[in-house]
Motif scaffolding. Structure first.
Motif, short mmCIF file in Angstrom:
data_model
loop_
_atom_site.label_atom_id
_atom_site.label_comp_id
_atom_site.label_asym_id
_atom_site.label_seq_id
_atom_site.Cartn_x
_atom_site.Cartn_y
_atom_site.Cartn_z
N ILE A 206 -68.16 3.42 49.79
CA ILE A 206 -67.96 2.52 50.93
C ILE A 206 -68.82 1.27 50.77
O ILE A 206 -70.03 1.35 50.53
N THR A 207 -68.19 0.12 50.87
CA THR A 207 -68.87 -1.17 50.71
C THR A 207 -68.51 -2.06 51.89
O THR A 207 -67.33 -2.38 52.10
N PHE A 208 -69.49 -2.45 52.66
CA PHE A 208 -69.24 -3.34 53.80
C PHE A 208 -69.08 -4.77 53.29
O PHE A 208 -69.89 -5.25 52.51
N VAL A 209 -67.99 -5.41 53.73
CA VAL A 209 -67.68 -6.76 53.27
C VAL A 209 -67.56 -7.70 54.47
O VAL A 209 -67.47 -7.26 55.63
N GLU A 210 -67.55 -8.99 54.18
CA GLU A 210 -67.44 -10.01 55.23
C GLU A 210 -66.22 -9.75 56.10
O GLU A 210 -65.11 -9.50 55.60
N ASP A 211 -66.42 -9.77 57.41
CA ASP A 211 -65.33 -9.51 58.34
C ASP A 211 -64.28 -10.61 58.25
O ASP A 211 -64.56 -11.73 57.81
N ARG A 212 -63.06 -10.29 58.68
CA ARG A 212 -62.03 -11.32 58.70
C ARG A 212 -62.12 -12.11 60.00
O ARG A 212 -62.59 -11.59 61.03
N PRO A 213 -61.66 -13.35 59.99
CA PRO A 213 -61.72 -14.18 61.20
C PRO A 213 -60.88 -13.58 62.33
O PRO A 213 -59.78 -13.06 62.09
N GLY A 214 -61.40 -13.65 63.55
CA GLY A 214 -60.63 -13.21 64.71
C GLY A 214 -60.31 -11.74 64.73
O GLY A 214 -59.29 -11.33 65.31
N HIS A 215 -61.16 -10.91 64.10
CA HIS A 215 -60.89 -9.48 63.99
C HIS A 215 -61.04 -8.82 65.37
O HIS A 215 -62.13 -8.73 65.92
N ASP A 216 -59.93 -8.35 65.94
CA ASP A 216 -59.96 -7.73 67.26
C ASP A 216 -60.83 -6.47 67.24
O ASP A 216 -60.75 -5.66 66.31
N LEU A 217 -61.63 -6.32 68.31
CA LEU A 217 -62.57 -5.21 68.35
C LEU A 217 -61.89 -3.86 68.52
O LEU A 217 -62.18 -2.90 67.79
N ARG A 218 -60.97 -3.79 69.48
CA ARG A 218 -60.43 -2.46 69.80
C ARG A 218 -59.01 -2.60 70.34
O ARG A 218 -58.72 -3.49 71.14
N TYR A 219 -58.14 -1.69 69.87
CA TYR A 219 -56.81 -1.52 70.44
C TYR A 219 -56.70 -0.08 70.94
O TYR A 219 -57.16 0.84 70.27
N ALA A 220 -56.07 0.10 72.07
CA ALA A 220 -55.80 1.45 72.58
C ALA A 220 -54.60 1.39 73.52
O ALA A 220 -54.51 0.51 74.37
N ILE A 221 -53.69 2.32 73.36
CA ILE A 221 -52.41 2.30 74.07
C ILE A 221 -52.40 3.32 75.21
O ILE A 221 -52.80 4.47 75.04
N ASP A 222 -51.89 2.88 76.35
CA ASP A 222 -51.53 3.78 77.43
C ASP A 222 -50.04 4.07 77.29
O ASP A 222 -49.20 3.20 77.56
N ALA A 223 -49.70 5.28 76.86
CA ALA A 223 -48.30 5.64 76.61
C ALA A 223 -47.70 6.43 77.77
O ALA A 223 -46.75 7.20 77.59
N THR A 224 -48.22 6.22 78.97
CA THR A 224 -47.75 6.98 80.13
C THR A 224 -46.26 6.76 80.39
O THR A 224 -45.52 7.71 80.69
N ARG A 225 -45.80 5.51 80.27
CA ARG A 225 -44.40 5.21 80.61
C ARG A 225 -43.42 5.98 79.73
O ARG A 225 -42.49 6.62 80.24
N ILE A 226 -43.61 5.95 78.42
CA ILE A 226 -42.67 6.64 77.55
C ILE A 226 -42.77 8.15 77.72
O ILE A 226 -41.78 8.87 77.60
N ARG A 227 -43.96 8.63 78.06
CA ARG A 227 -44.12 10.07 78.30
C ARG A 227 -43.42 10.49 79.58
O ARG A 227 -42.65 11.46 79.59
N ASP A 228 -43.64 9.75 80.65
CA ASP A 228 -43.09 10.15 81.95
C ASP A 228 -41.60 9.89 82.05
O ASP A 228 -40.85 10.69 82.64
N GLU A 229 -41.12 8.76 81.51
CA GLU A 229 -39.71 8.41 81.66
C GLU A 229 -38.82 9.11 80.62
O GLU A 229 -37.69 9.49 80.93
N LEU A 230 -39.33 9.25 79.40
CA LEU A 230 -38.48 9.75 78.30
C LEU A 230 -38.95 11.06 77.71
O LEU A 230 -38.28 11.64 76.86
N GLY A 231 -40.12 11.54 78.12
CA GLY A 231 -40.60 12.84 77.66
C GLY A 231 -41.18 12.85 76.26
O GLY A 231 -41.33 13.91 75.66
#
Length: 346
Positions: free
Chosen positions: A279-304
């Motif tokens: 593992i080698t830490f390298v220079e980050d890319r520009p504008g690198h988003d910190l965190r993504y996380a999905i709320d999948a409630t709609r597809i679970r509740d409506e479509l199962g």
């Protein structure tokens, strides 16, 4: 049902093609065959009488009109896109052309086709997008379908624009659309420039494993075959004009994900073990988003729907697939930009 899948020789598109054919759907795969496409991805179904292939650019309106007239699909699943953030930083023009202009061209071709067919109620234009259009989250919170758009890379901005076009074509022209925004996919046939394949292949070669920054960026990981299942479900049963977020409920920091893969390879291919020493830490890319996380409630509740594969199980299956399919990934390593550091500004 007869489906037209754009980008069906790519990573996610080919998973949709394979699953759709396996479920008895007729599929026409439309792909320009750019650098990230590979017809070997659909080899398991290529001989099926339910499968056909058209090499064409979605920006070519005449080609789209011809293909729709020849095949008369009941639904279009639009996955064709430029998708690598690092490449979008180096060359945003192709992302504008394919993701925005291409989507416009396809929407107009679809609208014309739908009108010629008498505007059947059952027709669907299913636009597949990304959670990256929502921008970045802090340490808490989840993206919902109502989250404001705030894209931070040329890639995500181009996908956000395409989402807005699809919504507008529904509201203005009545085109029956459904839309989905997914979290990070992984699994078999993942093109070797993306994070998980890079980790696997560099570790196997005993080469440094590059991790941006300190590896603290968080992603919600979705096994590609779960995603394909969700896409077919939304296409068949999703509410017209509705968007659905699809997530794996598998949040991991990049560094933790990388270490998990290294541990799997320690067990399976111990030649360069322990692999985490690479593992080698390298220079980050520009504008690198910190965190993504999905709320999948709609597809679970409506479509199962809910994901069936945990990230631990999915990573093990992915590592095993790469170990068993060396001919596939070696052929792709010679393609333009693969193995090079992309996405640096300055």
């Amino acid at each position: 049902m007869k489906l037209m899948v754009t980008g069906g020789a790519g990573f996610i598109g080919s998973a949709v093609v394979r699953l759709a054919v396996a479920r008895g759907h007729a599929v026409v795969n439309v792909d320009k065959l750019t650098y990230a496409a590979c017809l070997d991805n659909v080899a398991p179904v290529a001989a099926s009488n339910l499968y056909s292939f058209e090499q064409a650019d979605i920006c070519d309106r005449a080609a789209m009109d011809r293909i729709l007239a020849d095949h008369r699909p009941d639904a279009i699943l639009h996955l064709a896109a430029e998708s690598h953030v690092d490449r979008s930083i180096d060359g945003p023009g192709s992302f504008i052309d394919t993701n925005i202009t291409g989507t416009y061209s396809l929407l107009e071709a679809a609208r014309s086709h739908w009108t010629r067919q008498g505007k059947p109620d059952g027709f669907r234009f299913h636009h597949i997008s990304t959670d990256e259009v929502y921008g970045t989250l802090g340490e808490t919170g989840l993206f919902t379908e109502d989250s404001p758009y705030a894209p931070n890379s040329p890639y995500s901005a181009s996908k956000a624009a395409s989402d807005h076009l699809v919504r507008a074509w529904h509201e203005t022209y009545g085109l029956p659309v459904v839309m989905t925004n997914c979290s990070n996919n992984y699994g078999p046939y993942h093109f070797p420039e993306k994070l998980i394949p890079v980790v696997i292949l560099n570790a196997l070669a005993g080469k440094p494993i590059p991790v941006y920054g300190r590896g603290l960026n968080v992603r919600d990981w979705l096994f590609v075959e779960d995603h394909a299942d969700a896409l077919l479900l939304v296409c068949e049963k999703g509410r017209v004009g509705r968007s659905y977020n699809i997530g794996g409920s598998n949040e991991r920091r990049n560094i933790d994900l990388v270490r998990t893969i290294c541990a799997l390879l320690d067990d399976r291919r111990p030649t360069h073990a322990p692999h985490d020493r690479l593992i080698t830490f390298v220079e980050d890319r520009p504008g690198h988003d910190l965190r993504y996380a999905i709320d999948a409630t709609r597809i679970r509740d409506e479509l199962g729907w809910q994901p069936s594969v945990t990230v631990e199980e999915g990573l093990a299956r992915t590592v095993d697939w790469y170990l068993a399919n060396e001919d596939w990934w070696r052929a792709l390593q010679a393609r333009d930009g693969v193995g090079q550091r992309l996405g640096k500004v300055g």
